[in-house]
Design an enzyme around this catalytic site. Structure first.
Site, PDB file in Angstrom:
ATOM      1  N   GLU A  95      75.379 -14.525  14.498  1.00 56.63           N
ATOM      2  CA  GLU A  95      74.026 -14.000  14.417  1.00 56.63           C
ATOM      3  C   GLU A  95      73.973 -12.811  13.485  1.00 56.63           C
ATOM      4  O   GLU A  95      74.908 -12.029  13.417  1.00 56.63           O
ATOM      5  CB  GLU A  95      73.612 -13.441  15.777  1.00 56.63           C
ATOM      6  N   CYS A 108      71.855  -6.026  10.645  1.00 58.98           N
ATOM      7  CA  CYS A 108      72.873  -5.917  11.687  1.00 58.98           C
ATOM      8  C   CYS A 108      73.773  -7.148  11.582  1.00 58.98           C
ATOM      9  O   CYS A 108      73.292  -8.274  11.638  1.00 58.98           O
ATOM     10  CB  CYS A 108      72.153  -5.857  13.031  1.00 58.98           C
ATOM     11  N   CYS A 115      83.074 -12.206  22.026  1.00 65.04           N
ATOM     12  CA  CYS A 115      83.688 -10.879  22.093  1.00 65.04           C
ATOM     13  C   CYS A 115      84.574 -10.834  23.331  1.00 65.04           C
ATOM     14  O   CYS A 115      84.244 -11.445  24.350  1.00 65.04           O
ATOM     15  CB  CYS A 115      82.593  -9.814  22.195  1.00 65.04           C
ATOM     16  N   CYS A 119      81.383  -6.112  28.135  1.00 67.84           N
ATOM     17  CA  CYS A 119      80.503  -5.057  28.637  1.00 67.84           C
ATOM     18  C   CYS A 119      79.446  -5.739  29.512  1.00 67.84           C
ATOM     19  O   CYS A 119      78.944  -6.811  29.166  1.00 67.84           O
ATOM     20  CB  CYS A 119      79.838  -4.313  27.480  1.00 67.84           C
ATOM     21  N   CYS A 122      76.024  -6.924  27.987  1.00 69.83           N
ATOM     22  CA  CYS A 122      76.038  -7.465  26.632  1.00 69.83           C
ATOM     23  C   CYS A 122      76.269  -8.973  26.649  1.00 69.83           C
ATOM     24  O   CYS A 122      77.213  -9.469  27.271  1.00 69.83           O
ATOM     25  CB  CYS A 122      77.109  -6.773  25.806  1.00 69.83           C
ATOM     26  N   CYS A 359      72.424  -7.835  20.978  1.00 75.56           N
ATOM     27  CA  CYS A 359      73.745  -8.380  20.710  1.00 75.56           C
ATOM     28  C   CYS A 359      74.080  -9.716  21.397  1.00 75.56           C
ATOM     29  O   CYS A 359      74.196  -9.785  22.605  1.00 75.56           O
ATOM     30  CB  CYS A 359      74.694  -7.302  21.193  1.00 75.56           C
TER      31      CYS A 359
HETATM   32  N1  SAH Z   1      81.237  -4.031  19.923  1.00 84.39           N
HETATM   33  C1  SAH Z   1      80.530  -2.980  19.274  1.00 84.39           C
HETATM   34  C2  SAH Z   1      79.357  -3.430  18.439  1.00 84.39           C
HETATM   35  C3  SAH Z   1      78.402  -4.450  19.001  1.00 84.39           C
HETATM   36  S1  SAH Z   1      77.181  -3.981  20.164  1.00 84.39           S
HETATM   37  C4  SAH Z   1      80.074  -1.951  20.296  1.00 84.39           C
HETATM   38  O1  SAH Z   1      80.212  -2.187  21.478  1.00 84.39           O
HETATM   39  O2  SAH Z   1      79.654  -0.882  19.893  1.00 84.39           O
HETATM   40  C5  SAH Z   1      76.080  -2.859  19.431  1.00 84.39           C
HETATM   41  C6  SAH Z   1      75.417  -1.967  20.448  1.00 84.39           C
HETATM   42  O3  SAH Z   1      74.453  -2.689  21.245  1.00 84.39           O
HETATM   43  C7  SAH Z   1      76.400  -1.353  21.435  1.00 84.39           C
HETATM   44  O4  SAH Z   1      76.100  -0.005  21.631  1.00 84.39           O
HETATM   45  C8  SAH Z   1      76.138  -2.175  22.673  1.00 84.39           C
HETATM   46  O5  SAH Z   1      76.587  -1.523  23.806  1.00 84.39           O
HETATM   47  C9  SAH Z   1      74.634  -2.362  22.606  1.00 84.39           C
HETATM   48  N2  SAH Z   1      74.099  -3.418  23.466  1.00 84.39           N
HETATM   49  C10 SAH Z   1      74.629  -4.606  23.774  1.00 84.39           C
HETATM   50  N3  SAH Z   1      73.850  -5.295  24.628  1.00 84.39           N
HETATM   51  C11 SAH Z   1      72.770  -4.522  24.851  1.00 84.39           C
HETATM   52  C12 SAH Z   1      71.584  -4.682  25.639  1.00 84.39           C
HETATM   53  N4  SAH Z   1      71.393  -5.761  26.369  1.00 84.39           N
HETATM   54  N5  SAH Z   1      70.682  -3.688  25.631  1.00 84.39           N
HETATM   55  C13 SAH Z   1      70.876  -2.582  24.884  1.00 84.39           C
HETATM   56  N6  SAH Z   1      71.960  -2.364  24.117  1.00 84.39           N
HETATM   57  C14 SAH Z   1      72.910  -3.326  24.102  1.00 84.39           C
END
Ligand code: SAH
Length: 372
Positions: A95, A108, A115, A119, A122, A359
């Site tokens: 994406e 982006c 991944c 998290c 995510c 993400c």
């Molecule tokens: N792996 C890297 C980059 C990808 S995520 C990282 O973790 O930084 C980019 C950002 O989007 C990160 O800060 C992540 O925590 C956030 N993110 C992911 N899912 C999200 C969601 N559902 N709502 C808000 N932010 C989110």
């Protein structure tokens, strides 16, 4: 089909083209024409670069892969955010999201399919990591955006020969003004390919996007941060913090069990000492989980005295995580307390919700047939 033994064009650094040409028996001066065709004209196939003799284009077609990612879906959000679902040669999907803002386009990009870091909030990590993207596939996402932005008058005939389109010097075609590595995947879990791609995006002889307009975001892979500090390029670094202490961060981000908050923040302090560059901490606000006044106080204590920026992001709801986005008043109060404590803080407007821009959401939906 991509041949894994052949180099792929968008994964080759400009400085590598001369030796590669020598290896293929191509005169060195042709490398400038090749780079021009790739990054000024955004050629989609070697046959597009009509400034090169036909035999040379054929040699290149045999020896170096030039394979655009296939656009599988384009989703437009009413606020102008556009999300692309792209297919790699092996059918895996990535994406990328294009976000227009104040006359600039921020793109982006993703660095992995899926991944490993899982998290809680995510979508990218929901089904684990499938594979790393190559540098060519990372740069290829930007090339796909450039192709989409190509002015209609310049032709949209990818794959066909069009001498009028590629011949002669023309003004630079539009390209994104900013790149954020905040799509699917953890860039520091695919360090070499990511850095190679960023160097190609940054190089004046390639995509030519200024280093200060390229931001890498990590979930907190400390050895990656330490290595990144040694790169000697002024890329921006963002760190996904999301919690001010280990108990909560362990729960939200399993990576914290490996590199806990104190170690992470120490690496960020060292990063500043070493590079003079300010780190941005991202903090996704989740209702009742990390948005209470005591969380703000803990955050202030944690980051006190450290030159940094804080970017608050209201949670974008995802399937499989029951956290909610706090109401606006809570978000503004959180912002206000940090501002009053002297932190350079912004509250990100959540954009692109209509296109599942958080993400990994679009791929997850395409994968599970959830109506993308
Ligand atoms: N792996 C890297 C980059 C990808 S995520 C990282 O973790 O930084 C980019 C950002 O989007 C990160 O800060 C992540 O925590 C956030 N993110 C992911 N899912 C999200 C969601 N559902 N709502 C808000 N932010 C989110």
């Amino acid at each position: 089909m991509t041949n894994p033994d052949r180099p792929a064009a968008w994964g080759i650094l400009p400085a590598e083209w001369k030796p590669l040409c020598a290896e293929m028996g191509i005169p060195a001066y042709r490398s400038a024409q090749i780079l021009n065709g790739l990054y000024q004209q955004f050629a989609q196939s070697w046959h597009d670069i009509t400034t090169l003799p036909k035999e040379l284009r054929e040699t290149l077609a045999q020896r170096v892969t030039l394979a655009p990612l296939r656009v599988e879906a384009v989703q437009d959000s009413p606020d102008g955010v556009q999300k692309l679902l792209l297919a790699c040669a092996d059918g895996e999907r990535v994406e990328t999201v294009m976000i227009p803002s104040k006359g600039r386009l921020t793109q982006c990009i993703s660095t992995q399919v899926g991944c490993s870091f899982k998290c809680a909030f995510c979508a990218s990590g929901r089904h684990g990591r499938v594979r790393d993207l190559t540098a060519d596939e990372i740069v290829g996402q930007v090339m796909a955006a450039c192709e989409l932005m190509r002015p209609a008058a310049a032709g949209n005939d990818a794959g066909q020969e069009s001498p009028a389109r590629l011949g002669g010097a023309k003004p630079a075609l539009p390209r994104p003004g900013n790149i954020v590595v905040m799509g699917m995947g953890e860039p520091f879990d695919n360090y070499d390919n990511t850095l190679r791609a960023l160097r190609i995006l940054n190089d004046q002889k390639a995509v030519s996007i200024g280093a200060r307009h390229i931001t890498v975001s990590t979930c907190g892979v400390v050895p990656g941060i330490r290595r990144f500090a040694e790169e000697g390029i002024q890329f921006e670094l963002s760190v996904s913090l999301h919690a001010p202490h280990d108990v909560l961060r362990d729960r939200l981000m399993p990576v914290n069990r490996r590199w806990p908050v104190a170690e992470l923040v120490a690496a960020c302090r060292d990063y500043f000492e070493k590079t003079g560059r300010v780190v941005t901490f991202e903090y996704t606000l989740i209702k009742n989980a990390n948005d209470r006044p005591h969380h703000t106080d803990e955050l202030i204590r944690l980051l006190r005295g450290m030159p940094c920026k804080i970017n608050l992001i209201p949670l974008s709801p995802v399937e499989g995580f029951d956290g909610k986005c706090p109401d606006e008043r809570t978000c503004l109060a959180f912002l206000d307390t940090l501002l009053k404590a002297g932190f350079n803080t912004t509250l990100r407007k959540s954009r692109g919700k209509e296109v599942s821009a958080a993400c990994g959401q679009l791929r997850l939906r395409a994968q599970t047939g959830g109506g993308a």
